[in-house]
Design an enzyme around this catalytic site. Structure first.
Site, PDB file in Angstrom:
ATOM      1  N   ASP A  36       0.861  -1.193   0.000  1.00 31.17           N
ATOM      2  CA  ASP A  36       0.000   0.000   0.000  1.00 31.17           C
ATOM      3  C   ASP A  36       0.895   1.240   0.000  1.00 31.17           C
ATOM      4  O   ASP A  36       2.062   1.175   0.390  1.00 31.17           O
ATOM      5  CB  ASP A  36      -0.905   0.015   1.242  1.00 31.17           C
ATOM      6  CG  ASP A  36      -2.213   0.775   1.008  1.00 31.17           C
ATOM      7  OD1 ASP A  36      -3.275   0.130   0.935  1.00 31.17           O
ATOM      8  OD2 ASP A  36      -2.166   2.028   0.879  1.00 31.17           O
ATOM      9  N   ASN A  89      -5.280  -4.369  -6.852  1.00 29.96           N
ATOM     10  CA  ASN A  89      -6.525  -3.933  -6.215  1.00 29.96           C
ATOM     11  C   ASN A  89      -6.542  -2.462  -5.804  1.00 29.96           C
ATOM     12  O   ASN A  89      -7.611  -1.889  -5.609  1.00 29.96           O
ATOM     13  CB  ASN A  89      -6.739  -4.839  -4.980  1.00 29.96           C
ATOM     14  CG  ASN A  89      -7.843  -4.351  -4.086  1.00 29.96           C
ATOM     15  OD1 ASN A  89      -9.021  -4.483  -4.426  1.00 29.96           O
ATOM     16  ND2 ASN A  89      -7.487  -3.767  -2.952  1.00 29.96           N
ATOM     17  N   TYR A 154     -13.604   7.682 -13.265  1.00 26.41           N
ATOM     18  CA  TYR A 154     -13.636   6.333 -12.661  1.00 26.41           C
ATOM     19  C   TYR A 154     -14.106   5.310 -13.699  1.00 26.41           C
ATOM     20  O   TYR A 154     -13.518   4.241 -13.842  1.00 26.41           O
ATOM     21  CB  TYR A 154     -14.551   6.370 -11.433  1.00 26.41           C
ATOM     22  CG  TYR A 154     -14.467   5.144 -10.550  1.00 26.41           C
ATOM     23  CD1 TYR A 154     -13.397   4.968  -9.677  1.00 26.41           C
ATOM     24  CD2 TYR A 154     -15.448   4.161 -10.581  1.00 26.41           C
ATOM     25  CE1 TYR A 154     -13.321   3.844  -8.851  1.00 26.41           C
ATOM     26  CE2 TYR A 154     -15.383   3.042  -9.766  1.00 26.41           C
ATOM     27  CZ  TYR A 154     -14.321   2.891  -8.902  1.00 26.41           C
ATOM     28  OH  TYR A 154     -14.254   1.769  -8.088  1.00 26.41           O
ATOM     29  N   LYS A 158     -11.888   2.063 -15.007  1.00 24.13           N
ATOM     30  CA  LYS A 158     -12.332   0.699 -14.706  1.00 24.13           C
ATOM     31  C   LYS A 158     -12.700  -0.076 -15.976  1.00 24.13           C
ATOM     32  O   LYS A 158     -12.531  -1.296 -16.042  1.00 24.13           O
ATOM     33  CB  LYS A 158     -13.500   0.722 -13.712  1.00 24.13           C
ATOM     34  CG  LYS A 158     -13.102   1.221 -12.322  1.00 24.13           C
ATOM     35  CD  LYS A 158     -12.067   0.296 -11.662  1.00 24.13           C
ATOM     36  CE  LYS A 158     -11.762   0.706 -10.246  1.00 24.13           C
ATOM     37  NZ  LYS A 158     -10.807  -0.214  -9.584  1.00 24.13           N
ATOM     38  N   ILE A 187     -19.603  -1.609  -1.853  1.00 23.16           N
ATOM     39  CA  ILE A 187     -18.967  -2.314  -0.736  1.00 23.16           C
ATOM     40  C   ILE A 187     -18.590  -1.271   0.321  1.00 23.16           C
ATOM     41  O   ILE A 187     -18.009  -0.233  -0.018  1.00 23.16           O
ATOM     42  CB  ILE A 187     -17.695  -3.077  -1.200  1.00 23.16           C
ATOM     43  CG1 ILE A 187     -17.964  -3.958  -2.438  1.00 23.16           C
ATOM     44  CG2 ILE A 187     -17.117  -3.905  -0.041  1.00 23.16           C
ATOM     45  CD1 ILE A 187     -18.914  -5.110  -2.252  1.00 23.16           C
ATOM     46  N   THR A 189     -16.485   0.406   2.407  1.00 23.16           N
ATOM     47  CA  THR A 189     -15.052   0.596   2.686  1.00 23.16           C
ATOM     48  C   THR A 189     -14.779   2.098   2.750  1.00 23.16           C
ATOM     49  O   THR A 189     -15.672   2.910   2.518  1.00 23.16           O
ATOM     50  CB  THR A 189     -14.175   0.006   1.556  1.00 23.16           C
ATOM     51  OG1 THR A 189     -14.363   0.807   0.389  1.00 23.16           O
ATOM     52  CG2 THR A 189     -14.501  -1.445   1.252  1.00 23.16           C
TER      53      THR A 189
HETATM   54  N1  LIG Z   1     -15.903  -0.063  -2.191  1.00 23.86           N
HETATM   55  C1  LIG Z   1     -16.605  -0.125  -3.301  1.00 23.86           C
HETATM   56  O1  LIG Z   1     -17.832   0.129  -3.314  1.00 23.86           O
HETATM   57  C2  LIG Z   1     -15.931  -0.537  -4.590  1.00 23.86           C
HETATM   58  C3  LIG Z   1     -16.751  -0.869  -5.680  1.00 23.86           C
HETATM   59  C4  LIG Z   1     -16.148  -1.237  -6.881  1.00 23.86           C
HETATM   60  C5  LIG Z   1     -14.770  -1.311  -6.982  1.00 23.86           C
HETATM   61  N2  LIG Z   1     -14.006  -0.987  -5.908  1.00 23.86           N
HETATM   62  C6  LIG Z   1     -12.556  -1.056  -6.077  1.00 23.86           C
HETATM   63  O2  LIG Z   1     -11.984  -1.889  -5.070  1.00 23.86           O
HETATM   64  C7  LIG Z   1     -10.619  -1.529  -4.878  1.00 23.86           C
HETATM   65  C8  LIG Z   1     -10.327  -1.405  -3.396  1.00 23.86           C
HETATM   66  O3  LIG Z   1     -11.082  -0.309  -2.905  1.00 23.86           O
HETATM   67  P1  LIG Z   1     -11.723  -0.256  -1.440  1.00 23.86           P
HETATM   68  O4  LIG Z   1     -13.179  -0.093  -1.621  1.00 23.86           O
HETATM   69  O5  LIG Z   1     -11.211  -1.358  -0.607  1.00 23.86           O
HETATM   70  O6  LIG Z   1     -11.166   1.178  -0.988  1.00 23.86           O
HETATM   71  P2  LIG Z   1     -10.156   1.624   0.156  1.00 23.86           P
HETATM   72  O7  LIG Z   1     -10.056   3.098  -0.009  1.00 23.86           O
HETATM   73  O8  LIG Z   1     -10.618   1.075   1.456  1.00 23.86           O
HETATM   74  O9  LIG Z   1      -8.779   0.921  -0.252  1.00 23.86           O
HETATM   75  C9  LIG Z   1      -7.976   1.367  -1.310  1.00 23.86           C
HETATM   76  C10 LIG Z   1      -6.520   1.203  -0.911  1.00 23.86           C
HETATM   77  O10 LIG Z   1      -5.703   1.533  -2.051  1.00 23.86           O
HETATM   78  C11 LIG Z   1      -4.586   2.278  -1.580  1.00 23.86           C
HETATM   79  N3  LIG Z   1      -4.030   3.094  -2.668  1.00 23.86           N
HETATM   80  C12 LIG Z   1      -4.611   4.136  -3.289  1.00 23.86           C
HETATM   81  N4  LIG Z   1      -3.773   4.664  -4.196  1.00 23.86           N
HETATM   82  C13 LIG Z   1      -2.634   3.923  -4.160  1.00 23.86           C
HETATM   83  C14 LIG Z   1      -1.389   3.979  -4.846  1.00 23.86           C
HETATM   84  N5  LIG Z   1      -1.148   4.920  -5.761  1.00 23.86           N
HETATM   85  N6  LIG Z   1      -0.455   3.049  -4.575  1.00 23.86           N
HETATM   86  C15 LIG Z   1      -0.687   2.099  -3.628  1.00 23.86           C
HETATM   87  N7  LIG Z   1      -1.823   2.017  -2.924  1.00 23.86           N
HETATM   88  C16 LIG Z   1      -2.792   2.918  -3.178  1.00 23.86           C
HETATM   89  C17 LIG Z   1      -5.150   3.136  -0.448  1.00 23.86           C
HETATM   90  O11 LIG Z   1      -4.118   3.611   0.409  1.00 23.86           O
HETATM   91  C18 LIG Z   1      -6.102   2.158   0.228  1.00 23.86           C
HETATM   92  O12 LIG Z   1      -5.469   1.426   1.260  1.00 23.86           O
HETATM   93  C19 LIG Z   1     -10.407  -0.243  -5.687  1.00 23.86           C
HETATM   94  O13 LIG Z   1      -9.782  -0.558  -6.922  1.00 23.86           O
HETATM   95  C20 LIG Z   1     -11.821   0.258  -5.927  1.00 23.86           C
HETATM   96  O14 LIG Z   1     -11.919   1.063  -7.078  1.00 23.86           O
HETATM   97  C21 LIG Z   1     -14.540  -0.606  -4.708  1.00 23.86           C
END
Ligand SMILES: NC(=O)c1ccc[n+]([C@@H]2O[C@H](COP(=O)([O-])OP(=O)(O)OC[C@H]3O[C@@H](n4cnc5c(N)ncnc54)[C@H](O)[C@@H]3O)[C@@H](O)[C@H]2O)c1
Length: 251
Positions: A36, A89, A154, A158, A187, A189
């Site tokens: 991370d 991710n 976004y 994606k 989700i 988060t």
């Molecule tokens: N939560 C949702 O509703 C949802 C829905 C669809 C897709 N997603 C995708 O799931 C994935 C995880 O997201 P999440 O919901 O767990 O969010 P989150 O914000 O809890 O986690 C994202 C993590 O990515 C890290 N990060 C961001 N930029 C970075 C970089 N440049 N280098 C290294 N690390 C980096 C952040 O520090 C964080 O720990 C993402 O790709 C997000 O787009 C999430």
């Protein structure tokens, strides 16, 4: 144990889906590299895993830099001797804007993390996996398939993850590397915290889900673990929805 003896890297494992997946991978027997850009939250994930007596290390990474991602893969191989699973991710979701007023900087930043970060992860991991094969799992989103208002950057980033997954799977098939991915719906988060701040908006968003609630990171972790395991050995190139049906109906 579905992942016994496997070595895995998970980017964005300091939080949300990545953290839950790191914990689930470890429970299923994998050695996990928690990666991370946020050192504090990444180390907290490792501490949680150590409490379960699981093998994990933290590596700071910025997925927008190829050198950083390459160094991450090298550290994983140096520490554990190989790489079997790469979960690309890490992702961001910036302030909402329509296509006509998306700040150019926001667009580039979003694409740098969500799209280029996945490309760098696929390339660096596949170089480490080309002798012995492996599995690469990319996190896309239902927004790769359905449009929402004011999420232009976004969506762009994606959508690219979906087509990169297919093309990479085809290119890497001869190395016995499967490349697959997931498309989560809503989700709960950190990435959706901005919406949660206002209970009225959050209630409206949850109401728009098929069973009127958001998913948990642990729900997604179970799918990623399955895709990473040998149980999914004939699953390749496709993205798998995990959205409680959100992308399947008209609101
Ligand atoms: N939560 C949702 O509703 C949802 C829905 C669809 C897709 N997603 C995708 O799931 C994935 C995880 O997201 P999440 O919901 O767990 O969010 P989150 O914000 O809890 O986690 C994202 C993590 O990515 C890290 N990060 C961001 N930029 C970075 C970089 N440049 N280098 C290294 N690390 C980096 C952040 O520090 C964080 O720990 C993402 O790709 C997000 O787009 C999430």
């Amino acid at each position: 144990m579905k992942l016994k003896g496997k070595v895995a890297i998970i980017t964005g494992a300091g939080s949300g889906i990545g953290r839950a997946t790191a914990l689930e991978f470890a429970r299923e027997g994998a050695s996990v590299v928690v990666a991370d850009r946020n050192v504090q939250t990444g180390q907290e994930t490792v501490e949680k895993m150590n409490k379960l007596n699981k093998t994990a290390i933290f590596v700071e990474v910025d997925v927008t830099s190829y050198e950083s991602v390459e160094a991450l893969v090298s550290q994983a191989v140096d520490r554990f001797g190989k790489l079997d699973i790469m979960h690309n991710n890490a992702g961001i979701n910036m302030a909402p804007h329509s296509v006509k007023d998306t700040p150019i900087e926001d667009y580039h930043q979003t694409v740098n993390v969500n799209q280029h970060g996945v490309f760098y992860g696929i390339q660096a991991a596949s170089n480490a996996m080309k002798e012995n094969g492996g599995v690469i799992i990319n996190t896309a989103s239902i927004y790769a398939y359905i449009a929402d208002r004011n999420r232009f950057a976004y969506h762009a980033s994606k959508g690219a993850v979906v087509s990169m997954t297919r093309a990479a799977a085809l290119d890497l098939a001869r190395h016995n590397i499967r490349v697959t991915g997931i498309a989560p719906g809503l989700i709960e988060t950190d990435i959706v915290q901005e919406w949660k701040k206002d209970p009225e908006i959050w209630a409206k968003i949850e109401k728009a889900q098929m069973r009127r609630k958001a998913g948990k990171p642990e729900d997604v972790a179970k799918l990623v673990t399955f895709l990473a395991s040998d149980d999914a050995s004939f699953m390749n190139a496709h993205i798998h929805y995990i959205d409680d049906g959100a992308a399947a109906f008209k609101r």
